[in-house]
Design an enzyme around this catalytic site. Structure first.
Site, mmCIF file in Angstrom:
data_model
loop_
_atom_site.group_PDB
_atom_site.id
_atom_site.type_symbol
_atom_site.label_atom_id
_atom_site.label_comp_id
_atom_site.label_asym_id
_atom_site.label_seq_id
_atom_site.Cartn_x
_atom_site.Cartn_y
_atom_site.Cartn_z
ATOM 1 C CG ASN A 138 -3.266 -7.231 0.108
ATOM 2 O OD1 ASN A 138 -2.799 -8.333 -0.204
ATOM 3 N ND2 ASN A 138 -3.635 -7.446 1.565
ATOM 4 N NE ARG A 139 -9.037 -5.523 0.609
ATOM 5 C CZ ARG A 139 -8.000 -5.094 1.538
ATOM 6 N NH1 ARG A 139 -6.958 -5.715 1.067
ATOM 7 N NH2 ARG A 139 -8.090 -4.550 2.485
ATOM 8 C CG ASP B 253 -1.784 4.828 2.613
ATOM 9 O OD1 ASP B 253 -1.544 3.427 2.453
ATOM 10 O OD2 ASP B 253 -2.878 5.009 3.159
ATOM 11 C CD GLU C 44 -1.532 -4.591 9.000
ATOM 12 O OE1 GLU C 44 -0.865 -3.427 8.938
ATOM 13 O OE2 GLU C 44 -2.004 -4.917 8.078
ATOM 14 C CE1 TYR D 124 -9.188 -5.629 6.658
ATOM 15 C CE2 TYR D 124 -8.224 -5.702 8.833
ATOM 16 C CZ TYR D 124 -7.881 -5.696 7.396
ATOM 17 O OH TYR D 124 -6.769 -4.975 6.904
ATOM 18 C CG HIS E 107 -1.950 -1.085 1.167
ATOM 19 N ND1 HIS E 107 -2.177 -1.739 2.310
ATOM 20 C CD2 HIS E 107 -2.703 -1.676 0.403
ATOM 21 C CE1 HIS E 107 -3.195 -2.691 1.970
ATOM 22 N NE2 HIS E 107 -3.521 -2.405 0.535
#
Length: 428
Positions: free
Chosen positions: A121-122, A62, A243, A221, A60
């Site tokens: 990541n999708r 950001d 993460e 999630y 990602h």
């Protein structure tokens, strides 16, 4: 670092540490920026019967902390592989591939998606829903990752993200899109790998939100089209989503502290690919060649393919468990054995015998050696003459001796440590 700074840092590393590294690109971003990779090994660029591990940062745009930490990881290994045992183990026994930035365009724009505002990541094919199945509509960064995994057989992998502090493992989604724990066939092994990272981290394992600092992705999630699940399903690669910083874009002055918090975790996760599991090679009994084979664990519904050149396999598993391991290859008889995996890695080499057809001939196995039908009949005619009887007796005797030799050689287990004394061979 800007994208130009990052590129300069990668090239500078390649020059400074050329004896243990090579620099290559797996493709380009939407805006044409090269997706540079650093490979670290004592034999960079050469295929060996060793596990391969990859780190991917900046999925990602950001979330830039990963790209900074991966450059620091590469430089730390270069500076310490002669004197530090863990660094030496990684450089000598693993091919480590580091992609600091998968999404340089998103970083430049300081946004999550790539230049076309697509969340990378999708963007991968999904196991539950028909999304991203058309290659033409996938993003160039996604295509580059998928091509990369077709070329190199990675044993394990991790992508580095920001915004939380936890080690995430498959599955990332569920069949009905509900938020609940959804376990993969290798759920216990994934928990082991996530725990290796979390417990070596400064404070990840102390999380109050995530017990032990780890989580099943779907329980946290659900997401669909993720890179993590695709790696495991389509490439047999055990990937985690890490993460590593609560703050997605921290001040640069904090990077040294974040690096120290994550350094041992990053090293230990790579080293796990050689410190645990079952490793070995698969050979043909008739030619001695490495076979295009696969390994399956009876207790787990997941097959791992052996390497194309050396037929080496590296099956990560939880220790302290008894496993039934089966090696298979087209045109050969499958062979199984039971292994009790202790804390350290175990090595098991298989020798497979060709299958025979109903009239006693050997099934074609895809080997370069071949005999046409006419030559086969000529051989039968020659052997039918009486003067060949003595030769036949000799041939049978030699074949019997060869069979005895192969039974002794068939399979061996030994501790996967350098200069260790091998266990008594087990015949299969």
């Amino acid at each position: 670092m800007s994208n130009a700074d990052l590129e300069n840092a990668i090239m500078a590393f390649g020059e400074r540490c050329s004896n243990i590294s090579r620099i290559y690109s797996i493709g380009r971003s939407v805006n044409g920026f090269p997706l540079w990779v650093i490979e670290i090994s004592d034999k960079p660029g050469r295929e060996e019967p060793e596990p391969a591990f990859k780190y991917i940062g900046n999925v990602h745009g950001d979330e830039p902390v990963g790209r900074e930490l991966l450059i620091r990881l590469a430089n730390w290994l270069c500076d310490n592989y002669v004197k530090d045992p863990l660094a030496k183990l990684i450089v000598k026994n693993v091919h480590l591939h580091i992609l600091p930035s998968m999404n340089p365009d998103g970083f430049a724009l300081r946004k999550r998606g790539n230049a076309k505002n697509i969340d990378l990541n999708r963007d991968f094919p999904d196991q539950f829903f028909a999304i991203n199945d058309l290659e033409d509509v996938r993003q160039p960064e996604t295509k580059a990752i998928m091509r990369w995994l077709r070329r190199i057989q990675f044993t394990a992998s991790a992508s580095l993200h920001g915004g939380a502090l936890v080690a995430n493992y498959p599955w990332d989604g569920t069949q009905d899109k509900r938020r609940e724990y959804y376990a993969s066939p290798d759920d216990e092994t994934f928990q082991l790998l996530a725990g290796v990272y979390s417990h070596a981290h400064y404070n990840m394992s102390k999380s109050k939100e995530f017990p032990g600092g780890i989580t099943n992705g779907a329980a946290w999630y659900p997401i669909y089209g993720g890179m993590q699940d695709w790696n495991y399903i389509h490439a047999g690669c055990f990937e985690l989503t890490l993460e590593i910083s609560d703050n997605k874009w921290p001040n640069a002055s904090e990077l040294s502290t974040i690096w120290e918090y994550n350094r041992m975790s990053m090293l230990n996760l790579v080293a796990t690919t050689v410190k645990t599991g079952i490793h070995g090679r698969i050979f043909s009994s008739d030619t001695g060649r490495a076979l295009p084979a696969s390994i399956k664990i009876k207790e787990l519904n997941q097959t791992v393919k052996a390497g194309r050149l050396f037929a080496d396999y590296h099956r990560l598993l939880v220790p302290g468990v008894k496993y039934q391991v089966t090696a298979s290859s087209p045109g050969y008889k499958s062979k199984s054995t039971t292994i009790y995996l202790e804390e350290e890695a175990t090595t098991g080499d298989f020798i497979l015998e060709p299958e025979s057809n109903s009239v006693g001939g050997v099934v074609e196995t895809g080997c370069p050696c071949s005999v046409n039908s006419k030559n086969r009949f000529e051989v039968v005619d020659i052997l039918a003459h009486p003067q060949m009887e003595i030769s036949l007796v000799i041939i049978v005797a030699l074949a019997f001796l060869l069979l005895l030799y192969k039974r002794k050689l068939c399979f061996s287990l030994r501790k996967h440590r350098q200069l260790a004394v091998p266990k008594r061979p087990i015949l299969v």
